[in-house]
Design a protein around this motif. Sequence first.
Motif, PDB file in Angstrom:
ATOM      1  N   ALA A  44      29.918  29.716  44.208  1.00 25.01           N
ATOM      2  CA  ALA A  44      30.776  30.394  43.232  1.00 25.01           C
ATOM      3  C   ALA A  44      31.991  30.992  43.928  1.00 25.01           C
ATOM      4  O   ALA A  44      31.965  31.320  45.110  1.00 25.01           O
ATOM      5  N   LYS A  45      33.089  31.117  43.168  1.00 27.84           N
ATOM      6  CA  LYS A  45      34.308  31.725  43.674  1.00 27.84           C
ATOM      7  C   LYS A  45      34.787  32.796  42.699  1.00 27.84           C
ATOM      8  O   LYS A  45      34.714  32.620  41.479  1.00 27.84           O
ATOM      9  N   LEU A  46      35.300  33.894  43.261  1.00 26.89           N
ATOM     10  CA  LEU A  46      35.927  34.917  42.436  1.00 26.89           C
ATOM     11  C   LEU A  46      37.352  34.499  42.120  1.00 26.89           C
ATOM     12  O   LEU A  46      38.025  33.870  42.934  1.00 26.89           O
ATOM     13  N   ILE A  47      37.819  34.858  40.926  1.00 26.87           N
ATOM     14  CA  ILE A  47      39.197  34.590  40.573  1.00 26.87           C
ATOM     15  C   ILE A  47      39.839  35.875  40.053  1.00 26.87           C
ATOM     16  O   ILE A  47      39.272  36.576  39.218  1.00 26.87           O
ATOM     17  N   ALA A  48      40.993  36.199  40.612  1.00 31.33           N
ATOM     18  CA  ALA A  48      41.753  37.377  40.180  1.00 31.33           C
ATOM     19  C   ALA A  48      42.994  36.864  39.454  1.00 31.33           C
ATOM     20  O   ALA A  48      42.929  36.491  38.291  1.00 31.33           O
ATOM     21  N   GLY A  49      44.131  36.804  40.152  1.00 31.54           N
ATOM     22  CA  GLY A  49      45.326  36.241  39.526  1.00 31.54           C
ATOM     23  C   GLY A  49      45.307  34.727  39.465  1.00 31.54           C
ATOM     24  O   GLY A  49      45.937  34.118  38.603  1.00 31.54           O
ATOM     25  N   GLY A  50      44.609  34.112  40.423  1.00 29.66           N
ATOM     26  CA  GLY A  50      44.455  32.658  40.428  1.00 29.66           C
ATOM     27  C   GLY A  50      45.577  31.887  41.088  1.00 29.66           C
ATOM     28  O   GLY A  50      45.590  30.652  41.044  1.00 29.66           O
ATOM     29  N   HIS A  51      46.508  32.580  41.743  1.00 25.44           N
ATOM     30  CA  HIS A  51      47.667  31.885  42.304  1.00 25.44           C
ATOM     31  C   HIS A  51      47.334  30.974  43.471  1.00 25.44           C
ATOM     32  O   HIS A  51      48.076  30.033  43.753  1.00 25.44           O
ATOM     33  N   THR A  52      46.251  31.252  44.163  1.00 22.32           N
ATOM     34  CA  THR A  52      45.844  30.395  45.286  1.00 22.32           C
ATOM     35  C   THR A  52      44.721  29.453  44.890  1.00 22.32           C
ATOM     36  O   THR A  52      44.785  28.250  45.152  1.00 22.32           O
ATOM     37  N   LEU A  53      43.696  29.991  44.232  1.00 25.36           N
ATOM     38  CA  LEU A  53      42.517  29.186  43.928  1.00 25.36           C
ATOM     39  C   LEU A  53      42.803  28.072  42.924  1.00 25.36           C
ATOM     40  O   LEU A  53      42.398  26.916  43.132  1.00 25.36           O
ATOM     41  N   LEU A  54      43.473  28.377  41.828  1.00 18.16           N
ATOM     42  CA  LEU A  54      43.686  27.358  40.798  1.00 18.16           C
ATOM     43  C   LEU A  54      44.495  26.153  41.290  1.00 18.16           C
ATOM     44  O   LEU A  54      44.125  25.004  41.006  1.00 18.16           O
ATOM     45  N   PRO A  55      45.590  26.344  42.028  1.00 19.00           N
ATOM     46  CA  PRO A  55      46.309  25.170  42.541  1.00 19.00           C
ATOM     47  C   PRO A  55      45.454  24.306  43.469  1.00 19.00           C
ATOM     48  O   PRO A  55      45.540  23.071  43.416  1.00 19.00           O
TER      49      PRO A  55
ATOM     50  N   HIS B 250      53.122  39.886  37.197  1.00 21.66           N
ATOM     51  CA  HIS B 250      52.307  40.293  36.044  1.00 21.66           C
ATOM     52  C   HIS B 250      50.924  39.630  36.019  1.00 21.66           C
ATOM     53  O   HIS B 250      50.080  39.997  35.193  1.00 21.66           O
ATOM     54  N   ARG B 251      50.694  38.666  36.914  1.00 24.39           N
ATOM     55  CA  ARG B 251      49.368  38.046  37.010  1.00 24.39           C
ATOM     56  C   ARG B 251      48.670  38.368  38.326  1.00 24.39           C
ATOM     57  O   ARG B 251      47.462  38.580  38.366  1.00 24.39           O
ATOM     58  N   GLY B 252      49.439  38.376  39.403  1.00 19.80           N
ATOM     59  CA  GLY B 252      48.856  38.608  40.717  1.00 19.80           C
ATOM     60  C   GLY B 252      48.341  40.025  40.873  1.00 19.80           C
ATOM     61  O   GLY B 252      48.879  40.973  40.295  1.00 19.80           O
ATOM     62  N   THR B 253      47.300  40.199  41.675  1.00 23.73           N
ATOM     63  CA  THR B 253      46.672  41.512  41.863  1.00 23.73           C
ATOM     64  C   THR B 253      46.652  41.892  43.336  1.00 23.73           C
ATOM     65  O   THR B 253      46.653  41.036  44.224  1.00 23.73           O
ATOM     66  N   ILE B 254      46.593  43.182  43.584  1.00 21.60           N
ATOM     67  CA  ILE B 254      46.556  43.649  44.964  1.00 21.60           C
ATOM     68  C   ILE B 254      45.269  43.199  45.656  1.00 21.60           C
ATOM     69  O   ILE B 254      45.290  42.800  46.829  1.00 21.60           O
ATOM     70  N   GLY B 255      44.152  43.221  44.938  1.00 20.52           N
ATOM     71  CA  GLY B 255      42.887  42.802  45.542  1.00 20.52           C
ATOM     72  C   GLY B 255      42.882  41.329  45.888  1.00 20.52           C
ATOM     73  O   GLY B 255      42.397  40.936  46.958  1.00 20.52           O
ATOM     74  N   GLY B 256      43.436  40.508  45.001  1.00 17.22           N
ATOM     75  CA  GLY B 256      43.497  39.078  45.275  1.00 17.22           C
ATOM     76  C   GLY B 256      44.367  38.782  46.475  1.00 17.22           C
ATOM     77  O   GLY B 256      44.021  37.945  47.326  1.00 17.22           O
ATOM     78  N   SER B 257      45.503  39.471  46.573  1.00 15.12           N
ATOM     79  CA  SER B 257      46.401  39.266  47.703  1.00 15.12           C
ATOM     80  C   SER B 257      45.748  39.677  49.013  1.00 15.12           C
ATOM     81  O   SER B 257      45.812  38.951  50.014  1.00 15.12           O
ATOM     82  N   VAL B 258      45.113  40.836  49.010  1.00 14.10           N
ATOM     83  CA  VAL B 258      44.476  41.338  50.222  1.00 14.10           C
ATOM     84  C   VAL B 258      43.325  40.425  50.654  1.00 14.10           C
ATOM     85  O   VAL B 258      43.177  40.097  51.832  1.00 14.10           O
ATOM     86  N   ALA B 259      42.506  39.998  49.695  1.00 10.49           N
ATOM     87  CA  ALA B 259      41.346  39.167  50.013  1.00 10.49           C
ATOM     88  C   ALA B 259      41.755  37.781  50.499  1.00 10.49           C
ATOM     89  O   ALA B 259      41.055  37.177  51.325  1.00 10.49           O
ATOM     90  N   ASN B 260      42.890  37.276  50.009  1.00  8.98           N
ATOM     91  CA  ASN B 260      43.348  35.952  50.430  1.00  8.98           C
ATOM     92  C   ASN B 260      43.979  35.997  51.818  1.00  8.98           C
ATOM     93  O   ASN B 260      43.898  35.040  52.591  1.00  8.98           O
ATOM     94  N   ASN B 261      44.641  37.112  52.132  1.00 10.60           N
ATOM     95  CA  ASN B 261      45.268  37.315  53.445  1.00 10.60           C
ATOM     96  C   ASN B 261      46.190  36.166  53.830  1.00 10.60           C
ATOM     97  O   ASN B 261      46.106  35.621  54.942  1.00 10.60           O
ATOM     98  N   ASP B 262      47.072  35.820  52.921  1.00  8.11           N
ATOM     99  CA  ASP B 262      48.095  34.824  53.237  1.00  8.11           C
ATOM    100  C   ASP B 262      48.981  35.399  54.343  1.00  8.11           C
ATOM    101  O   ASP B 262      49.391  36.559  54.272  1.00  8.11           O
ATOM    102  N   PRO B 263      49.292  34.620  55.386  1.00  2.78           N
ATOM    103  CA  PRO B 263      50.086  35.150  56.496  1.00  2.78           C
ATOM    104  C   PRO B 263      51.498  35.558  56.111  1.00  2.78           C
ATOM    105  O   PRO B 263      52.162  36.274  56.870  1.00  2.78           O
ATOM    106  N   ALA B 264      51.984  35.121  54.934  1.00  2.00           N
ATOM    107  CA  ALA B 264      53.323  35.495  54.480  1.00  2.00           C
ATOM    108  C   ALA B 264      53.281  36.490  53.323  1.00  2.00           C
ATOM    109  O   ALA B 264      54.306  36.768  52.713  1.00  2.00           O
TER     110      ALA B 264
END
Length: 267
Positions: free
Chosen positions: A25-36, A105-119
């Motif tokens: 299973a995967k968690l989904i927050a804003g979905g900007h990384t997982l959905l693509p 308006h879709r992205g979340t702080i938790g999703g960003s932190v958990a993904n840890n994109d280098p940029a």
Amino acid sequence: MYAFTYHKPTSARQAATLLSKKEDAKLIAGGHTLLPTMKQRLAAPTALIDLGACADLKGIARKGRTIVIGAMTTHAEVAASPEVQEAIPALAYLAGHIGDPHVRHRGTIGGSVANNDPAADYPSALLALGAMVVTNKRKLSPEEFFTGLYETALEEGEIVTRVIFPVVSKAGYAKFRNPASRYAMVGVFVAKRGPEVRVAVTGAGANGVFRWAEAEAALKARFAPKSLDGLKHGAEGINGDMHADPDYRAHLIGVMAKQAVAQAVGK
């Protein structure tokens, strides 16, 4: 995209229970990384657990000398928050310059932190401000939490629930953004809290977000843009790609750092 089951829990506890019971299973927050990545069939979770209805993961509150932000709070909400604007205006500024309005308006702080994109922008704020990442199991400092490119210390079944930011006396953020994605090619967050000064760099490190010790020492002596005159970051350990080579990114670190300090002192 492969078939999957969809779950929408209403609390962090329910989400954690589902995460422990559903294989792959995967968690989904804003979905900007997982959905693509799912659309490209680069990821194929058997279950998606949508955190959007978890009210206990949302909200912003001032608690003493800290600002507490729920993991499912959007970038737009952080940017518009009176509490954040008053206590840590640089953090509100950072959130207001993430992506475009759709992303904010879709992205979340938790999703960003958990993904840890280098940029990504937020990791530099967490590291510079000395924030604490709170999960359903423990509290972690940024140094403990961020472990590498797209990697964190999150364990199986662990969910980011909120981030606690200390209120500092001065802070500023500046980034040189990719004109298409608006990700930080180089972003620098500076913060002064009592005698301590922290300078955190995102978008440039070959291993993700990092602190610039030489700049911290210079600013500790005098917290002013001129203190960074002539100070250069080396290209060793700096990321290079089609957008910028290591030498150019190293140069940008110094430029963005001076701009961040100027913002922090109101110049």
